[in-house]
Design an enzyme around this catalytic site. Structure first.
Site, PDB file in Angstrom:
ATOM      1  N   LYS A  27      31.638  12.223  55.317  1.00 28.93           N
ATOM      2  CA  LYS A  27      30.733  13.374  55.449  1.00 28.93           C
ATOM      3  C   LYS A  27      31.164  14.153  56.676  1.00 28.93           C
ATOM      4  CE  LYS A  27      26.935  15.056  53.516  1.00 28.93           C
ATOM      5  NZ  LYS A  27      26.368  14.927  52.168  1.00 28.93           N
ATOM      6  N   ASP A  74      27.258  20.846  51.058  1.00 21.02           N
ATOM      7  CA  ASP A  74      25.985  20.168  51.329  1.00 21.02           C
ATOM      8  C   ASP A  74      25.087  21.291  51.876  1.00 21.02           C
ATOM      9  OD1 ASP A  74      24.656  17.323  51.649  1.00 21.02           O
ATOM     10  OD2 ASP A  74      24.226  18.303  53.536  1.00 21.02           O
TER      11      ASP A  74
HETATM   12  N1  LIG Z   1      24.649  19.983  47.113  1.00 24.82           N
HETATM   13  C1  LIG Z   1      24.864  18.791  46.601  1.00 24.82           C
HETATM   14  O1  LIG Z   1      25.632  18.626  45.646  1.00 24.82           O
HETATM   15  C2  LIG Z   1      24.149  17.601  47.130  1.00 24.82           C
HETATM   16  C3  LIG Z   1      23.158  17.719  48.080  1.00 24.82           C
HETATM   17  N2  LIG Z   1      22.449  16.617  48.443  1.00 24.82           N
HETATM   18  C4  LIG Z   1      21.354  16.694  49.396  1.00 24.82           C
HETATM   19  O2  LIG Z   1      20.340  17.549  48.884  1.00 24.82           O
HETATM   20  C5  LIG Z   1      19.631  18.173  49.958  1.00 24.82           C
HETATM   21  C6  LIG Z   1      19.651  19.675  49.760  1.00 24.82           C
HETATM   22  O3  LIG Z   1      21.011  20.119  49.768  1.00 24.82           O
HETATM   23  P1  LIG Z   1      21.455  21.484  49.070  1.00 24.82           P
HETATM   24  O4  LIG Z   1      20.477  21.886  48.044  1.00 24.82           O
HETATM   25  O5  LIG Z   1      22.878  21.324  48.697  1.00 24.82           O
HETATM   26  O6  LIG Z   1      21.418  22.473  50.306  1.00 24.82           O
HETATM   27  P2  LIG Z   1      21.068  24.028  50.338  1.00 24.82           P
HETATM   28  O7  LIG Z   1      21.590  24.510  51.637  1.00 24.82           O
HETATM   29  O8  LIG Z   1      21.513  24.679  49.095  1.00 24.82           O
HETATM   30  O9  LIG Z   1      19.485  23.986  50.348  1.00 24.82           O
HETATM   31  C7  LIG Z   1      18.764  23.287  51.327  1.00 24.82           C
HETATM   32  C8  LIG Z   1      17.301  23.566  51.091  1.00 24.82           C
HETATM   33  O10 LIG Z   1      16.534  22.771  51.957  1.00 24.82           O
HETATM   34  C9  LIG Z   1      15.681  23.593  52.723  1.00 24.82           C
HETATM   35  N3  LIG Z   1      15.562  23.021  54.048  1.00 24.82           N
HETATM   36  C10 LIG Z   1      16.530  22.750  54.938  1.00 24.82           C
HETATM   37  N4  LIG Z   1      16.001  22.241  56.047  1.00 24.82           N
HETATM   38  C11 LIG Z   1      14.684  22.171  55.824  1.00 24.82           C
HETATM   39  C12 LIG Z   1      13.588  21.726  56.597  1.00 24.82           C
HETATM   40  N5  LIG Z   1      13.771  21.257  57.838  1.00 24.82           N
HETATM   41  N6  LIG Z   1      12.356  21.762  56.041  1.00 24.82           N
HETATM   42  C13 LIG Z   1      12.175  22.237  54.778  1.00 24.82           C
HETATM   43  N7  LIG Z   1      13.173  22.682  54.013  1.00 24.82           N
HETATM   44  C14 LIG Z   1      14.386  22.646  54.533  1.00 24.82           C
HETATM   45  C15 LIG Z   1      16.399  24.924  52.786  1.00 24.82           C
HETATM   46  O11 LIG Z   1      15.483  25.973  53.035  1.00 24.82           O
HETATM   47  C16 LIG Z   1      16.965  25.002  51.389  1.00 24.82           C
HETATM   48  O12 LIG Z   1      16.001  25.419  50.479  1.00 24.82           O
HETATM   49  C17 LIG Z   1      20.301  17.661  51.229  1.00 24.82           C
HETATM   50  O13 LIG Z   1      19.630  16.499  51.654  1.00 24.82           O
HETATM   51  C18 LIG Z   1      21.693  17.269  50.761  1.00 24.82           C
HETATM   52  O14 LIG Z   1      22.294  16.327  51.595  1.00 24.82           O
HETATM   53  C19 LIG Z   1      22.675  15.397  47.877  1.00 24.82           C
HETATM   54  C20 LIG Z   1      23.657  15.229  46.947  1.00 24.82           C
HETATM   55  C21 LIG Z   1      24.546  16.304  46.576  1.00 24.82           C
HETATM   56  O1  LIG Z   2      30.366  16.413  45.962  1.00 21.84           O
HETATM   57  C1  LIG Z   2      30.632  15.827  46.985  1.00 21.84           C
HETATM   58  O2  LIG Z   2      31.738  15.440  47.294  1.00 21.84           O
HETATM   59  C2  LIG Z   2      29.596  15.513  48.019  1.00 21.84           C
HETATM   60  C3  LIG Z   2      28.187  15.582  47.608  1.00 21.84           C
HETATM   61  C4  LIG Z   2      27.368  15.127  48.768  1.00 21.84           C
HETATM   62  O3  LIG Z   2      27.591  15.547  49.882  1.00 21.84           O
HETATM   63  C5  LIG Z   2      26.346  14.119  48.585  1.00 21.84           C
HETATM   64  O4  LIG Z   2      26.377  13.420  47.573  1.00 21.84           O
HETATM   65  O5  LIG Z   2      25.493  13.967  49.472  1.00 21.84           O
END
Ligand SMILES: NC(=O)C1=CN([C@@H]2O[C@H](COP(=O)(O)OP(=O)(O)OC[C@H]3O[C@@H](n4cnc5c(N)ncnc54)[C@H](O)[C@@H]3O)[C@@H](O)[C@H]2O)C=CC1
Ligand SMILES: O=C(O)CCC(=O)C(=O)O
Length: 447
Positions: free
Chosen positions: A126, A166
Site C-alpha cells: 500500500k 484508493d
Molecule cells: N477503490 C477501491 O477499489 C477500494 C477501496 N477500498 C476502501 O474503500 C474506502 C473508500 O475508498 P474509495 O471509494 O476508493 O475512495 P474515494 O476517494 O473514491 O471516496 C472516499 C469517500 O469517503 C469519504 N470520506 C473520506 N474520509 C472521510 C471521513 N473522514 N468521514 C466521512 N467520509 C469520508 C469521501 O468523502 C468519499 O466519499 C477506503 O477505505 C478504501 O481503502 C477498499 C478496497 C478497494
Molecule cells: O486494486 C488494487 O490493487 C488495490 C485495491 C485496494 O487498495 C484495496 O483493496 O484496499
C-alpha cells in the site's frame, strides 16, 4: 485475552509505537491466528506472524511540486511493500491529508490477507501521500502525480509491485501516474491497475469493489434464506466504492436510503434510484462537489451536517468511506433498529468495539478484507489481461468477479463457522488468508 496473544501484541507494539491503526489491524489478526497456529503444528516455531507484521520494505520520499501560483509545495510519499510470498506487491495508493505510516501499514497488512483470499497470485502493499487533492486544479494534481511517480517508478514494476487507486486516487490520478512512468522508463507495461479502458484498463474495475461487496452480502443473506431485494440499505461514503455498491444494490431491487461524505450525510426516504445516483456520480467525479448539494436537486431529501448515517433504520448497512467511521454506539443503534447485515466496503470502517456488538448480537458481519476484495481481485484480472495483451468483455470480467466473491464467502464459512453454526467471517477471512501466505513462506525458507 490469552497470555500469548498479549505477549505477541506487547512485542509488536513496542517496535511500532504511535501506530494505533496498524496495531488495531494486527490485534484483530493475532486474536484469531495465534490460536490457529497453536492447533496446527506445521505453522509453529517458524515466526510466521512475527515475520508477517514486519514490512519487507518501506519507502519514504519527498514529493516537491509547483502550485498554480508558482509556489513550491512539499508532500511526503510512501510505499509499504509488506509481503511478496505469493506474488508481486499489490495494493492501492491513497492521497489524503491524514495519510501516515500507521494508516498505510494497517492497509498494507490487511491487503496481504485480502489478496490471498482472492486466490490470485498477488502479494500485499500500500502507498500514498499526505497530499490533499481537494480544491486542487487538474494541473496541480498532474504536477503532483508526475513528481510522485518520478520517485515511485524506481521501486515498482509489472513483476515487482503494481499499485492502484484508493481514497483520493481515481481514474484521473492513475492516468497522470501512468503517463509519467511511461515517459521515465520508455516502457508501456502493466505497472498500475485501474487504468482507463483506452490504455490497458479492465472493464468492471471501477465497479468491482462496490459490486463485489454487494455480491458478498448476497452470499451471507442467502445462507440465512434472505434476499437483498426490497431490503433498505444505508451506505456511507460517496466515492468509488459507495457509488458502485449503491448501483448494484439498486439493480438488485434494494432501496438505498443514504450516502455521505466527510461533511455529513443525505437521507432520501424515497430511495436513491439510478437517476439520482447518476447525479451523485457527476457531482463527485466531475464537479468534485459536496454531498450536501444533493438536497438542492432533490428537496424531499434531508442533509445532516457533521453526522454519520448509522441512526437511520435499515436492514443492511454498507460502510464504504474510511477506517473507524462506525463506532460502538453506532453499532448498537443499528442492531436496535433491526439491521441484519453489515458488509464492510471500506477498509476497517468498524471499530473493534462495534464489531464486538455485531458478533454478540449474532448478526451477519463481513470484514473489508473479505467483502471489499472484489476491487483488488479485478485488478488481478487487469494484470492477467495486460500479460495476455487481451481484453475480456464486461460479462466475462463480472462473471469471474462473481465467482471470486462466492469463493471467498465459501472459504470464510469453511474456516469461520463456530460450534453453534454462527459464521465469524473475521476469523474465517483471517485463517483462510493466512494459510496460503504461510504455506508459501514455509516453502521459501527464512526470507
Ligand atoms: N477503490 C477501491 O477499489 C477500494 C477501496 N477500498 C476502501 O474503500 C474506502 C473508500 O475508498 P474509495 O471509494 O476508493 O475512495 P474515494 O476517494 O473514491 O471516496 C472516499 C469517500 O469517503 C469519504 N470520506 C473520506 N474520509 C472521510 C471521513 N473522514 N468521514 C466521512 N467520509 C469520508 C469521501 O468523502 C468519499 O466519499 C477506503 O477505505 C478504501 O481503502 C477498499 C478496497 C478497494
Ligand atoms: O486494486 C488494487 O490493487 C488495490 C485495491 C485496494 O487498495 C484495496 O483493496 O484496499
Amino acid at each position: 485475552m490469552e497470555q500469548n496473544v498479549k505477549e505477541f501484541l506487547d512485542k509488536v507494539s513496542k517496535r511500532n509505537q504511535n501506530e494505533p491503526e496498524f496495531m488495531q489491524a494486527v490485534h484483530e489478526v493475532a486474536e484469531t491466528i495465534i490460536p490457529f497456529i497453536e492447533e496446527n503444528k506445521k505453522y509453529q516455531n517458524m515466526m510466521l506472524l512475527e515475520r508477517m507484521v514486519e514490512p519487507e520494505r518501506m519507502i519514504m520520499f519527498r514529493v516537491p511540486w509547483l502550485d498554480d501560483e508558482g509556489n513550491i509545495q512539499v508532500n511526503r510519499g510512501f510505499r509499504i511493500q509488506m509481503n511478496s510470498a505469493i506474488g508481486p506487491y499489490k495494493g492501492g495508493l491513497r492521497f489524503h491529508p491524514t495519510v501516515n505510516l500507521s494508516i498505510l501499514k494497517f492497509l498494507a497488512f490487511e491487503q496481504v490477507f485480502k489478496n490471498s483470499l482472492t486466490t490470485l497470485p498477488m502479494g500485499g502493499g500500500k502507498g500514498g501521500s499526505d497530499f490533499d487533492p481537494k480544491g486542487k486544479s487538474d494541473n496541480e494534481v498532474m504536477r503532483f502525480c508526475q513528481s510522485f511517480m518520478t520517485e515511485l517508478a524506481k521501486h515498482i514494476g509489472a513483476d515487482t509491485d503494481v499499485p492502484a487507486g484508493d481514497i483520493g486516487v481515481g481514474g484521473r490520478e492513475i492516468g497522470y501516474l501512468f503517463g509519467q512512468y511511461k515517459r521515465l522508463q520508455n516502457e508501456f507495461t502493466g505497472i498500475l491497475t485501474g487504468k482507463g479502458i483506452s490504455y490497458g484498463g479492465s472493464l468492471i474495475r471501477p465497479e468491482a469493489t462496490g459490486y463485489g461487496n454487494v455480491y458478498f452480502a448476497q452470499n451471507m443473506l442467502s445462507r440465512k434464506g434472505e434476499k437483498i431485494e426490497d431490503k433498505t440499505i444505508v451506505i456511507s461514503g460517496a466515492g468509488n466504492v459507495a457509488q458502485f455498491a449503491a448501483e448494484k444494490a439498486i439493480q438488485l431491487g434494494a432501496k438505498v436510503l443514504t450516502m455521505s461524505d466527510s461533511g455529513g450525510y443525505i437521507y432520501d426516504e424515497e430511495g436513491i434510484n439510478q437517476e439520482k445516483l447518476n447525479f451523485i456520480m457527476n457531482l463527485k467525479n466531475e464537479k468534485r462537489g459536496r454531498i450536501s448539494e444533493y438536497v438542492e436537486e432533490y428537496p424531499n431529501a434531508r442533509y445532516h451536517e457533521g453526522e454519520t448515517p448509522w441512526s437511520v433504520k435499515c436492514n443492511i448497512a454498507l460502510p464504504c468511506a474510511t477506517q473507524n467511521e462506525l463506532l460502538e454506539d453506532d453499532a448498537r443503534k443499528l442492531v436496535e433498529n433491526g439491521c441484519m447485515c453489515v458488509g464492510e466496503g471500506a477498509n476497517m470502517p468498524c471499530t473493534p468495539e462495534a464489531v464486538e456488538v455485531f458478533h454478540s448480537a449474532k448478526i451477519l458481519f463481513s470484514p473489508g478484507k473479505a467483502s471489499n476484495a472484489g476491487g483488488v481481485a479485478t485488478s488481478g484480472l487487469e494484470m492477467s489481461q495486460n500479460s495476455l495483451r487481451y481484453a475480456w468483455t464486461s460479462e466475462e470480467v463480472d462473471k469471474k468477479l462473481h465467482e471470486i466473491m462466492n469463493n471467498i464467502h465459501a472459504k470464510c464459512v469453511e474456516y469461520g463457522t463456530d460450534k453453534d453454526g454462527y459464521v465469524d467471517y473475521v476469523k474465517g477471512a483471517n485463517i483462510a488468508g493466512f494459510v496460503k501466505v504461510a504455506d508459501a513462506m514455509l516453502a521459501q525458507g527464512v526470507v
